[in-house]
Write a protein that holds these residues in place. Structure first.
Motif, PDB file in Angstrom:
ATOM      1  N   PHE A 260       0.797  -1.222   0.000  1.00 48.91           N
ATOM      2  CA  PHE A 260       0.000   0.000   0.000  1.00 48.91           C
ATOM      3  C   PHE A 260       0.837   1.283   0.000  1.00 48.91           C
ATOM      4  CE2 PHE A 260      -2.255  -3.406   2.217  1.00 48.91           C
ATOM      5  CZ  PHE A 260      -3.391  -3.505   1.432  1.00 48.91           C
ATOM      6  N   HIS A 261       2.102   1.190   0.398  1.00 47.65           N
ATOM      7  CA  HIS A 261       2.952   2.391   0.479  1.00 47.65           C
ATOM      8  C   HIS A 261       4.370   2.027   0.021  1.00 47.65           C
ATOM      9  CE1 HIS A 261      -0.310   4.107   2.896  1.00 47.65           C
ATOM     10  NE2 HIS A 261      -0.256   3.026   3.642  1.00 47.65           N
ATOM     11  N   ARG A 262       4.499   1.596  -1.204  1.00 51.20           N
ATOM     12  CA  ARG A 262       5.759   1.004  -1.642  1.00 51.20           C
ATOM     13  C   ARG A 262       6.939   1.973  -1.619  1.00 51.20           C
ATOM     14  NH1 ARG A 262       4.033  -3.343  -6.364  1.00 51.20           N
ATOM     15  NH2 ARG A 262       2.533  -4.441  -5.064  1.00 51.20           N
ATOM     16  N   HIS A 263       6.795   3.107  -2.258  1.00 48.20           N
ATOM     17  CA  HIS A 263       7.917   4.043  -2.327  1.00 48.20           C
ATOM     18  C   HIS A 263       8.271   4.566  -0.948  1.00 48.20           C
ATOM     19  CE1 HIS A 263       9.829   8.044  -3.435  1.00 48.20           C
ATOM     20  NE2 HIS A 263      10.629   7.135  -3.955  1.00 48.20           N
ATOM     21  N   ALA A 264       7.284   4.926  -0.166  1.00 47.96           N
ATOM     22  CA  ALA A 264       7.542   5.415   1.187  1.00 47.96           C
ATOM     23  C   ALA A 264       8.199   4.341   2.042  1.00 47.96           C
ATOM     24  CB  ALA A 264       6.226   5.875   1.832  1.00 47.96           C
ATOM     25  N   PHE A 265       7.779   3.091   1.859  1.00 50.68           N
ATOM     26  CA  PHE A 265       8.346   1.984   2.629  1.00 50.68           C
ATOM     27  C   PHE A 265       9.825   1.809   2.296  1.00 50.68           C
ATOM     28  CE2 PHE A 265       9.301  -2.437   3.580  1.00 50.68           C
ATOM     29  CZ  PHE A 265       8.675  -2.620   4.804  1.00 50.68           C
ATOM     30  N   LEU A 266      10.169   1.822   1.010  1.00 48.87           N
ATOM     31  CA  LEU A 266      11.562   1.654   0.598  1.00 48.87           C
ATOM     32  C   LEU A 266      12.439   2.778   1.129  1.00 48.87           C
ATOM     33  CD1 LEU A 266      11.001   0.548  -3.101  1.00 48.87           C
ATOM     34  CD2 LEU A 266      11.761  -0.891  -1.207  1.00 48.87           C
ATOM     35  N   CYS A 267      11.966   4.008   0.993  1.00 38.69           N
ATOM     36  CA  CYS A 267      12.745   5.153   1.474  1.00 38.69           C
ATOM     37  C   CYS A 267      12.916   5.100   2.991  1.00 38.69           C
ATOM     38  CB  CYS A 267      12.070   6.457   1.060  1.00 38.69           C
ATOM     39  SG  CYS A 267      12.150   6.815  -0.716  1.00 38.69           S
ATOM     40  N   SER A 268      11.870   4.688   3.695  1.00 36.64           N
ATOM     41  CA  SER A 268      11.947   4.615   5.151  1.00 36.64           C
ATOM     42  C   SER A 268      12.979   3.595   5.607  1.00 36.64           C
ATOM     43  CB  SER A 268      10.575   4.266   5.731  1.00 36.64           C
ATOM     44  OG  SER A 268       9.634   5.282   5.442  1.00 36.64           O
ATOM     45  N   THR A 269      13.027   2.435   4.940  1.00 41.46           N
ATOM     46  CA  THR A 269      14.005   1.420   5.343  1.00 41.46           C
ATOM     47  C   THR A 269      15.428   1.897   5.081  1.00 41.46           C
ATOM     48  OG1 THR A 269      13.813   0.303   3.188  1.00 41.46           O
ATOM     49  CG2 THR A 269      12.404  -0.488   4.968  1.00 41.46           C
ATOM     50  N   LEU A 270      15.652   2.548   3.957  1.00 45.71           N
ATOM     51  CA  LEU A 270      16.989   3.063   3.656  1.00 45.71           C
ATOM     52  C   LEU A 270      17.380   4.173   4.633  1.00 45.71           C
ATOM     53  CD1 LEU A 270      16.931   3.105  -0.247  1.00 45.71           C
ATOM     54  CD2 LEU A 270      18.479   1.777   1.207  1.00 45.71           C
ATOM     55  N   ALA A 271      16.415   5.021   5.004  1.00 43.86           N
ATOM     56  CA  ALA A 271      16.702   6.086   5.962  1.00 43.86           C
ATOM     57  C   ALA A 271      17.075   5.499   7.318  1.00 43.86           C
ATOM     58  CB  ALA A 271      15.486   7.013   6.095  1.00 43.86           C
ATOM     59  N   LEU A 272      16.376   4.445   7.732  1.00 45.11           N
ATOM     60  CA  LEU A 272      16.671   3.829   9.020  1.00 45.11           C
ATOM     61  C   LEU A 272      18.027   3.132   9.005  1.00 45.11           C
ATOM     62  CD1 LEU A 272      15.691   3.274  11.860  1.00 45.11           C
ATOM     63  CD2 LEU A 272      14.421   1.291  10.997  1.00 45.11           C
ATOM     64  N   ILE A 273      18.375   2.476   7.883  1.00 43.71           N
ATOM     65  CA  ILE A 273      19.697   1.855   7.761  1.00 43.71           C
ATOM     66  C   ILE A 273      20.798   2.916   7.850  1.00 43.71           C
ATOM     67  CG2 ILE A 273      21.251   0.641   6.173  1.00 43.71           C
ATOM     68  CD1 ILE A 273      18.744  -0.826   5.113  1.00 43.71           C
ATOM     69  N   SER A 274      20.591   4.036   7.161  1.00 40.27           N
ATOM     70  CA  SER A 274      21.578   5.120   7.181  1.00 40.27           C
ATOM     71  C   SER A 274      21.754   5.674   8.584  1.00 40.27           C
ATOM     72  CB  SER A 274      21.148   6.238   6.226  1.00 40.27           C
ATOM     73  OG  SER A 274      21.052   5.768   4.898  1.00 40.27           O
ATOM     74  N   ALA A 275      20.622   5.885   9.275  1.00 38.49           N
ATOM     75  CA  ALA A 275      20.690   6.427  10.636  1.00 38.49           C
ATOM     76  C   ALA A 275      21.412   5.469  11.570  1.00 38.49           C
ATOM     77  CB  ALA A 275      19.274   6.705  11.142  1.00 38.49           C
ATOM     78  N   ALA A 276      21.142   4.165  11.436  1.00 39.98           N
ATOM     79  CA  ALA A 276      21.790   3.181  12.302  1.00 39.98           C
ATOM     80  C   ALA A 276      23.299   3.152  12.087  1.00 39.98           C
ATOM     81  CB  ALA A 276      21.193   1.796  12.049  1.00 39.98           C
ATOM     82  N   LEU A 277      23.730   3.200  10.830  1.00 43.27           N
ATOM     83  CA  LEU A 277      25.164   3.195  10.540  1.00 43.27           C
ATOM     84  C   LEU A 277      25.844   4.463  11.065  1.00 43.27           C
ATOM     85  CD1 LEU A 277      25.052   1.731   6.924  1.00 43.27           C
ATOM     86  CD2 LEU A 277      26.162   0.670   8.896  1.00 43.27           C
ATOM     87  N   LEU A 278      25.189   5.604  10.891  1.00 44.82           N
ATOM     88  CA  LEU A 278      25.760   6.855  11.381  1.00 44.82           C
ATOM     89  C   LEU A 278      25.853   6.885  12.899  1.00 44.82           C
ATOM     90  CD1 LEU A 278      23.999   9.356   8.954  1.00 44.82           C
ATOM     91  CD2 LEU A 278      26.466   8.971   9.132  1.00 44.82           C
ATOM     92  N   MET A 279      24.924   6.211  13.567  1.00 43.72           N
ATOM     93  CA  MET A 279      24.890   6.212  15.026  1.00 43.72           C
ATOM     94  C   MET A 279      25.751   5.111  15.647  1.00 43.72           C
ATOM     95  SD  MET A 279      23.016   8.638  16.259  1.00 43.72           S
ATOM     96  CE  MET A 279      22.621   8.006  17.905  1.00 43.72           C
ATOM     97  N   LEU A 280      26.290   4.216  14.836  1.00 45.64           N
ATOM     98  CA  LEU A 280      26.972   3.042  15.371  1.00 45.64           C
ATOM     99  C   LEU A 280      28.142   3.420  16.275  1.00 45.64           C
ATOM    100  CD1 LEU A 280      26.801  -0.048  15.234  1.00 45.64           C
ATOM    101  CD2 LEU A 280      28.432   0.022  13.340  1.00 45.64           C
TER     102      LEU A 280
END
Length: 362
Positions: A260-280
């Protein structure tokens, strides 16, 4: 259903084998007398094999009947595990890992198509989610159990356990997997058509960037948790289990929201991965914070992986090894985030028009 169970167990085994060096990187390096960065090249060699051999191998074997190809794949996988057990040195172990990676190439090229062919049409989305969730289960139970076995009686016995279960799975699938038609074979003549597909090319670029980001950090997460976060062995195992367990949440989120929210879902997962790596790195000062970052990372990784499960190759551990050697292992998160942010930018600005409409048929 019996065939689907066999495929799911196979997915669990193949991904357990893929992640074993991550959980035992320090011990493998010490046993073979090499640095952790050089031991990480075992992961890089595996990944490059998948990257370079996937298409050629499928071109060679595309005319083989699915059942025969699946059983051959599991035989090669089992052989590679046994070779890993008896490897006398680093070079032999690399050869064994390349053998396993070759089976990985074929398995993940055929697993999802075979899975949806052995169930009814209305259960296909759930089936795909179940198959890829084998990755997360491997990260929770498989890699953690393998790490525990390796720490107690040696990393070779971890490979031996995987090999033994793989042989049993091969026997099971020989008995239950039905004969399916081969379908239309893919050939080199079809390549220009693929290269002209803008959506497919964007997906490949995003997957390559994501995988590089992921393995730059994850390929060295075990020594990072030991040396930078100062976790004892038992705590490292628990955090890796939580990382994998969080992936189950990511799989459920995919099943609930992606259609139901494909593009938003993909962007959200990439944003969360980026945030996790930056915060590691900054989170490593506290046990709770670095564990929380790993959990968020695990959720995002599996959610993204289910969405883009058709491509899982990487050069990340090679880049991660360079970072460990020259900039310090504490900086692997910053290095990985460079690639994940690049993937996020491409996905956000260029992929939206190319994502199939919500509720569209796959």
């Amino acid at each position: 259903m019996a065939s689907l169970i066999g495929l799911t167990v196979s997915a669990f085994l193949i991904n357990t084998s893929e992640f074993i060096p991550v959980g035992l990187l320090t011990d493998i390096a010490g046993s073979l007398g090499v640095t952790e960065a050089k031991a990480g090249i075992l992961i890089t060699g595996y990944s490059w094999t998948v990257t370079l051999f996937s298409l050629p191998l499928m071109l060679v074997f595309s005319r083989m009947r699915p059942r025969k190809l699946l059983l051959l794949t599991l035989f090669v996988f089992s052989l590679g595990q046994f070779l890993s057990v008896i490897a006398p040195g680093y070079a032999f172990l690399m050869i064994a890992r390349i053998c396993v990676a070759s089976s990985h190439c074929i398995f993940w090229s055929i697993a999802s198509p075979l899975a949806v062919r052995v169930v009814s049409r209305k259960h296909r989305s759930l089936t795909l989610s179940a198959i890829v969730t084998g990755t997360s289960v491997a990260m929770v139970a498989g890699m953690s159990l393998g790490r525990l076995i390796g720490l107690q009686i040696g990393w070779r016995m971890t490979f031996m356990c995987v090999a033994s279960v793989a042989v049993l799975t091969l026997v099971y699938l020989t008995a239950v997997f039905q004969n399916l038609s081969s379908g239309a074979a893919f050939s080199v003549k079809n390549m220009p058509e693929l290269l002209r597909n803008r959506r497919l090319m964007l997906i490949y670029v995003i997957c390559a960037l994501w995988a590089t980001a992921y393995y730059t950090g994850y390929g060295y997460i075990e020594p990072f948790l030991r040396r930078v976060a100062n976790f004892p062995d038992g705590t490292v195992t628990i955090v890796l289990m939580l990382f994998g367990g969080a992936g189950l949440v990511g799989s459920m989120l995919f099943y609930r929201f992606y259609d139901f929210h494909r593009h938003a879902f993909l962007c959200s997962t990439l944003a969360l991965i980026s945030a996790a790596l930056l915060m590691l790195r900054v989170s490593a000062s506290g046990a709770a914070t670095v564990t929380g970052v790993c959990i968020a990372w695990g959720i995002a990784v599996l959610a993204f992986n289910v969405s883009f499960q058709s491509l899982r190759q990487d050069v990340g551990t090679l880049f991660g090894g360079i970072v460990c050697t020259n900039a310090g292992i504490g900086n692997i998160g910053y290095a990985g985030s460079f690639f994940s942010v690049a993937a996020l930018i491409i996905c956000f600005f260029f992929l939206s028009a190319s994502v199939p409409g919500e509720n569209a048929e796959h």
